[in-house]
Design a protein around this motif. Structure first.
Motif, PDB file in Angstrom:
ATOM      1  N   ALA A  49       0.842  -1.204   0.000  1.00 38.90           N
ATOM      2  CA  ALA A  49       0.000   0.000   0.000  1.00 38.90           C
ATOM      3  C   ALA A  49       0.873   1.249   0.000  1.00 38.90           C
ATOM      4  O   ALA A  49       0.582   2.229  -0.705  1.00 38.90           O
ATOM      5  CB  ALA A  49      -0.922  -0.010   1.223  1.00 38.90           C
ATOM      6  N   TRP A  50       1.958   1.225   0.785  1.00 41.74           N
ATOM      7  CA  TRP A  50       2.893   2.365   0.815  1.00 41.74           C
ATOM      8  C   TRP A  50       3.502   2.572  -0.568  1.00 41.74           C
ATOM      9  O   TRP A  50       3.574   3.710  -1.054  1.00 41.74           O
ATOM     10  CB  TRP A  50       3.995   2.104   1.840  1.00 41.74           C
ATOM     11  N   ALA A  51       3.923   1.486  -1.224  1.00 38.46           N
ATOM     12  CA  ALA A  51       4.555   1.584  -2.538  1.00 38.46           C
ATOM     13  C   ALA A  51       3.576   2.115  -3.583  1.00 38.46           C
ATOM     14  O   ALA A  51       3.955   2.899  -4.468  1.00 38.46           O
ATOM     15  CB  ALA A  51       5.100   0.224  -2.960  1.00 38.46           C
ATOM     16  N   ALA A  52       2.318   1.684  -3.484  1.00 39.03           N
ATOM     17  CA  ALA A  52       1.306   2.164  -4.426  1.00 39.03           C
ATOM     18  C   ALA A  52       1.095   3.663  -4.274  1.00 39.03           C
ATOM     19  O   ALA A  52       1.003   4.403  -5.270  1.00 39.03           O
ATOM     20  CB  ALA A  52      -0.008   1.407  -4.208  1.00 39.03           C
ATOM     21  N   ARG A  53       1.060   4.137  -3.052  1.00 37.55           N
ATOM     22  CA  ARG A  53       0.928   5.574  -2.805  1.00 37.55           C
ATOM     23  C   ARG A  53       2.166   6.321  -3.307  1.00 37.55           C
ATOM     24  O   ARG A  53       2.058   7.400  -3.897  1.00 37.55           O
ATOM     25  CB  ARG A  53       0.720   5.836  -1.310  1.00 37.55           C
ATOM     26  N   GLU A  54       3.321   5.749  -3.047  1.00 37.87           N
ATOM     27  CA  GLU A  54       4.585   6.393  -3.420  1.00 37.87           C
ATOM     28  C   GLU A  54       4.726   6.538  -4.937  1.00 37.87           C
ATOM     29  O   GLU A  54       5.268   7.531  -5.425  1.00 37.87           O
ATOM     30  CB  GLU A  54       5.757   5.573  -2.861  1.00 37.87           C
ATOM     31  N   THR A  55       4.233   5.543  -5.679  1.00 34.87           N
ATOM     32  CA  THR A  55       4.370   5.549  -7.137  1.00 34.87           C
ATOM     33  C   THR A  55       3.151   6.109  -7.856  1.00 34.87           C
ATOM     34  O   THR A  55       3.138   6.199  -9.088  1.00 34.87           O
ATOM     35  CB  THR A  55       4.619   4.114  -7.648  1.00 34.87           C
ATOM     36  N   GLY A  56       2.127   6.463  -7.097  1.00 35.88           N
ATOM     37  CA  GLY A  56       0.922   7.003  -7.714  1.00 35.88           C
ATOM     38  C   GLY A  56       0.057   5.952  -8.378  1.00 35.88           C
ATOM     39  O   GLY A  56      -0.780   6.269  -9.230  1.00 35.88           O
ATOM     40  N   TRP A  72       8.551  -4.300  -8.043  1.00 40.73           N
ATOM     41  CA  TRP A  72       9.086  -4.052  -6.710  1.00 40.73           C
ATOM     42  C   TRP A  72       9.810  -5.278  -6.161  1.00 40.73           C
ATOM     43  O   TRP A  72       9.700  -6.379  -6.704  1.00 40.73           O
ATOM     44  CB  TRP A  72       7.971  -3.621  -5.747  1.00 40.73           C
ATOM     45  N   ARG A  73      10.548  -5.075  -5.097  1.00 41.97           N
ATOM     46  CA  ARG A  73      11.151  -6.170  -4.344  1.00 41.97           C
ATOM     47  C   ARG A  73      10.908  -5.888  -2.865  1.00 41.97           C
ATOM     48  O   ARG A  73      11.074  -4.743  -2.416  1.00 41.97           O
ATOM     49  CB  ARG A  73      12.653  -6.300  -4.613  1.00 41.97           C
ATOM     50  N   LEU A  88      12.220   0.023  -5.178  1.00 38.46           N
ATOM     51  CA  LEU A  88      11.352   0.622  -6.186  1.00 38.46           C
ATOM     52  C   LEU A  88      12.187   1.337  -7.239  1.00 38.46           C
ATOM     53  O   LEU A  88      13.294   1.806  -6.959  1.00 38.46           O
ATOM     54  CB  LEU A  88      10.406   1.649  -5.549  1.00 38.46           C
ATOM     55  N   HIS A  89      11.616   1.461  -8.442  1.00 33.90           N
ATOM     56  CA  HIS A  89      12.265   2.221  -9.502  1.00 33.90           C
ATOM     57  C   HIS A  89      11.743   3.650  -9.453  1.00 33.90           C
ATOM     58  O   HIS A  89      10.536   3.880  -9.481  1.00 33.90           O
ATOM     59  CB  HIS A  89      11.964   1.605 -10.873  1.00 33.90           C
ATOM     60  N   ASP A  90      12.659   4.621  -9.338  1.00 30.88           N
ATOM     61  CA  ASP A  90      12.241   6.014  -9.198  1.00 30.88           C
ATOM     62  C   ASP A  90      12.172   6.753 -10.528  1.00 30.88           C
ATOM     63  O   ASP A  90      12.059   7.982 -10.566  1.00 30.88           O
ATOM     64  CB  ASP A  90      13.180   6.758  -8.238  1.00 30.88           C
ATOM     65  N   GLY A  91      12.230   6.000 -11.636  1.00 31.33           N
ATOM     66  CA  GLY A  91      12.194   6.623 -12.951  1.00 31.33           C
ATOM     67  C   GLY A  91      13.546   6.613 -13.633  1.00 31.33           C
ATOM     68  O   GLY A  91      13.636   6.674 -14.862  1.00 31.33           O
ATOM     69  N   GLN A  92      14.603   6.545 -12.821  1.00 32.89           N
ATOM     70  CA  GLN A  92      15.951   6.511 -13.373  1.00 32.89           C
ATOM     71  C   GLN A  92      16.715   5.268 -12.930  1.00 32.89           C
ATOM     72  O   GLN A  92      17.466   4.679 -13.699  1.00 32.89           O
ATOM     73  CB  GLN A  92      16.721   7.773 -12.951  1.00 32.89           C
ATOM     74  N   SER A  93      16.517   4.873 -11.704  1.00 35.79           N
ATOM     75  CA  SER A  93      17.218   3.705 -11.181  1.00 35.79           C
ATOM     76  C   SER A  93      16.422   3.127 -10.020  1.00 35.79           C
ATOM     77  O   SER A  93      15.446   3.721  -9.558  1.00 35.79           O
ATOM     78  CB  SER A  93      18.623   4.097 -10.711  1.00 35.79           C
ATOM     79  N   TYR A  94      16.862   1.963  -9.569  1.00 34.41           N
ATOM     80  CA  TYR A  94      16.206   1.344  -8.421  1.00 34.41           C
ATOM     81  C   TYR A  94      16.760   1.931  -7.127  1.00 34.41           C
ATOM     82  O   TYR A  94      17.947   2.230  -7.017  1.00 34.41           O
ATOM     83  CB  TYR A  94      16.415  -0.171  -8.428  1.00 34.41           C
ATOM     84  N   ARG A  95      15.870   2.074  -6.165  1.00 37.63           N
ATOM     85  CA  ARG A  95      16.256   2.620  -4.869  1.00 37.63           C
ATOM     86  C   ARG A  95      15.612   1.786  -3.766  1.00 37.63           C
ATOM     87  O   ARG A  95      14.452   1.386  -3.893  1.00 37.63           O
ATOM     88  CB  ARG A  95      15.799   4.074  -4.748  1.00 37.63           C
ATOM     89  N   THR A  96      16.365   1.532  -2.729  1.00 42.82           N
ATOM     90  CA  THR A  96      15.852   0.759  -1.597  1.00 42.82           C
ATOM     91  C   THR A  96      15.379   1.704  -0.492  1.00 42.82           C
ATOM     92  O   THR A  96      16.087   2.634  -0.117  1.00 42.82           O
ATOM     93  CB  THR A  96      16.928  -0.187  -1.037  1.00 42.82           C
ATOM     94  N   TYR A  97      14.192   1.460   0.003  1.00 44.92           N
ATOM     95  CA  TYR A  97      13.607   2.278   1.061  1.00 44.92           C
ATOM     96  C   TYR A  97      13.424   1.422   2.315  1.00 44.92           C
ATOM     97  O   TYR A  97      12.924   0.299   2.227  1.00 44.92           O
ATOM     98  CB  TYR A  97      12.240   2.813   0.649  1.00 44.92           C
ATOM     99  N   ASP A  98      13.801   1.954   3.457  1.00 40.06           N
ATOM    100  CA  ASP A  98      13.480   1.330   4.731  1.00 40.06           C
ATOM    101  C   ASP A  98      12.119   1.879   5.151  1.00 40.06           C
ATOM    102  O   ASP A  98      12.002   3.056   5.506  1.00 40.06           O
ATOM    103  CB  ASP A  98      14.541   1.657   5.786  1.00 40.06           C
ATOM    104  N   VAL A  99      11.095   1.042   5.087  1.00 45.79           N
ATOM    105  CA  VAL A  99       9.731   1.508   5.347  1.00 45.79           C
ATOM    106  C   VAL A  99       9.186   0.954   6.668  1.00 45.79           C
ATOM    107  O   VAL A  99       7.972   0.962   6.898  1.00 45.79           O
ATOM    108  CB  VAL A  99       8.791   1.120   4.181  1.00 45.79           C
ATOM    109  N   THR A 100      10.082   0.507   7.535  1.00 42.55           N
ATOM    110  CA  THR A 100       9.670  -0.111   8.795  1.00 42.55           C
ATOM    111  C   THR A 100       8.696   0.775   9.572  1.00 42.55           C
ATOM    112  O   THR A 100       7.669   0.302  10.069  1.00 42.55           O
ATOM    113  CB  THR A 100      10.898  -0.407   9.669  1.00 42.55           C
ATOM    114  N   ALA A 101       9.025   2.059   9.678  1.00 41.12           N
ATOM    115  CA  ALA A 101       8.159   2.988  10.406  1.00 41.12           C
ATOM    116  C   ALA A 101       7.029   3.508   9.537  1.00 41.12           C
ATOM    117  O   ALA A 101       5.887   3.643   9.998  1.00 41.12           O
ATOM    118  CB  ALA A 101       8.992   4.148  10.955  1.00 41.12           C
TER     119      ALA A 101
END
Length: 241
Positions: A49-56, A72-73, A88-101
């Protein structure tokens, strides 16, 4: 030439139960006592759900959420403090997010049902959960969440339905939620139970599932009940060899 040693598959302990039953905290403590990992499936739905919001992405569009799953991974620690990561892919490259909180934020919590309602999404995540357990390299994994004993891991050697009376669950939840009275929490639990009852029975265990009613048990007794069930199954398996 000796045959290669094949690692034993992890023992899977599947735990279902309604909110306030003690499912999450008891599962984590039981896993630690048994030397097992703990997989919180609800965290994956929150992360999605967080990723869906983040990517629109449109959370109500199953095809859009499935497309997000293709790119996603997801990662989760199984031992020690829970850490949740999303690639997630930010449009240019993949980026890892710590979404624990971030996945515990109220704005995310309110959107989880919008992604979990899609059958295709649940099927894909259930497959992911099984792969995480199989690849864990641990002697066992406790997996807790919704539909765990009947859909995610119906063949698990240990399947437990952990429940408690609505009054007891409300008392426990009220202690966790500031600013809400026991009556407000009880009403919320009653409404949630009624909604859950349309798709799942959290009060009656399915065939082969052990019921653990924690209404009259404190935390330590609840943990010990789970540990005793697991060790009994382990003992029976050893005797059957």
């Amino acid at each position: 030439m000796d045959a290669p040693t094949v690692a034993a598959a992890p023992i899977l302990v599947a735990i279902d139960g309604p909110a306030g039953s003690g499912k999450s905290s008891v599962s984590r403590a039981s896993a630690a006592r048994l030397g097992f990992g703990i997989l919180d499936t609800g965290a994956a739905y929150r992360a999605l759900a967080w990723a869906a919001r983040e990517t629109g992405s449109d959370l109500d569009d199953e095809a859009a959420v499935l497309a997000l799953l293709d790119s996603w991974r997801y990662s989760s620690t199984l031992i020690g403090d829970q850490r949740i990561g999303v690639l997630l892919h930010d449009g240019q490259s993949y980026r890892t997010y710590d979404v624990t909180a971030a996945i515990r934020d109220h704005a995310v919590s309110g959107q989880v049902s919008r992604v979990s309602k899609h059958p295709g999404v649940r099927e894909r995540l259930n497959r992911m959960f099984r792969e995480i357990v199989a690849d864990s390299g641990l002697p066992g994994v406790v997996i807790e969440g919704r539909d765990i004993t009947t859909v995610v891991a119906p063949d698990a050697p240990v399947r437990i339905l952990m429940t408690a009376s609505p009054e007891v669950r409300a008392q426990r939840r009220a202690g966790e939620l500031e600013g809400l009275s026991h009556e407000q929490v009880l009403a919320d639990i009653a409404a949630r139970d009624a909604k859950d009852a349309l798709v799942v029975d959290f009060m009656t265990p399915a065939p082969g599932v052990t019921l653990v009613d924690t209404s009259e048990l404190d935390f330590e007794q609840s943990v010990q009940a789970v540990v005793d069930i697991v060790r009994a199954v382990q003992g029976a398996a050893e005797e059957g060899k």
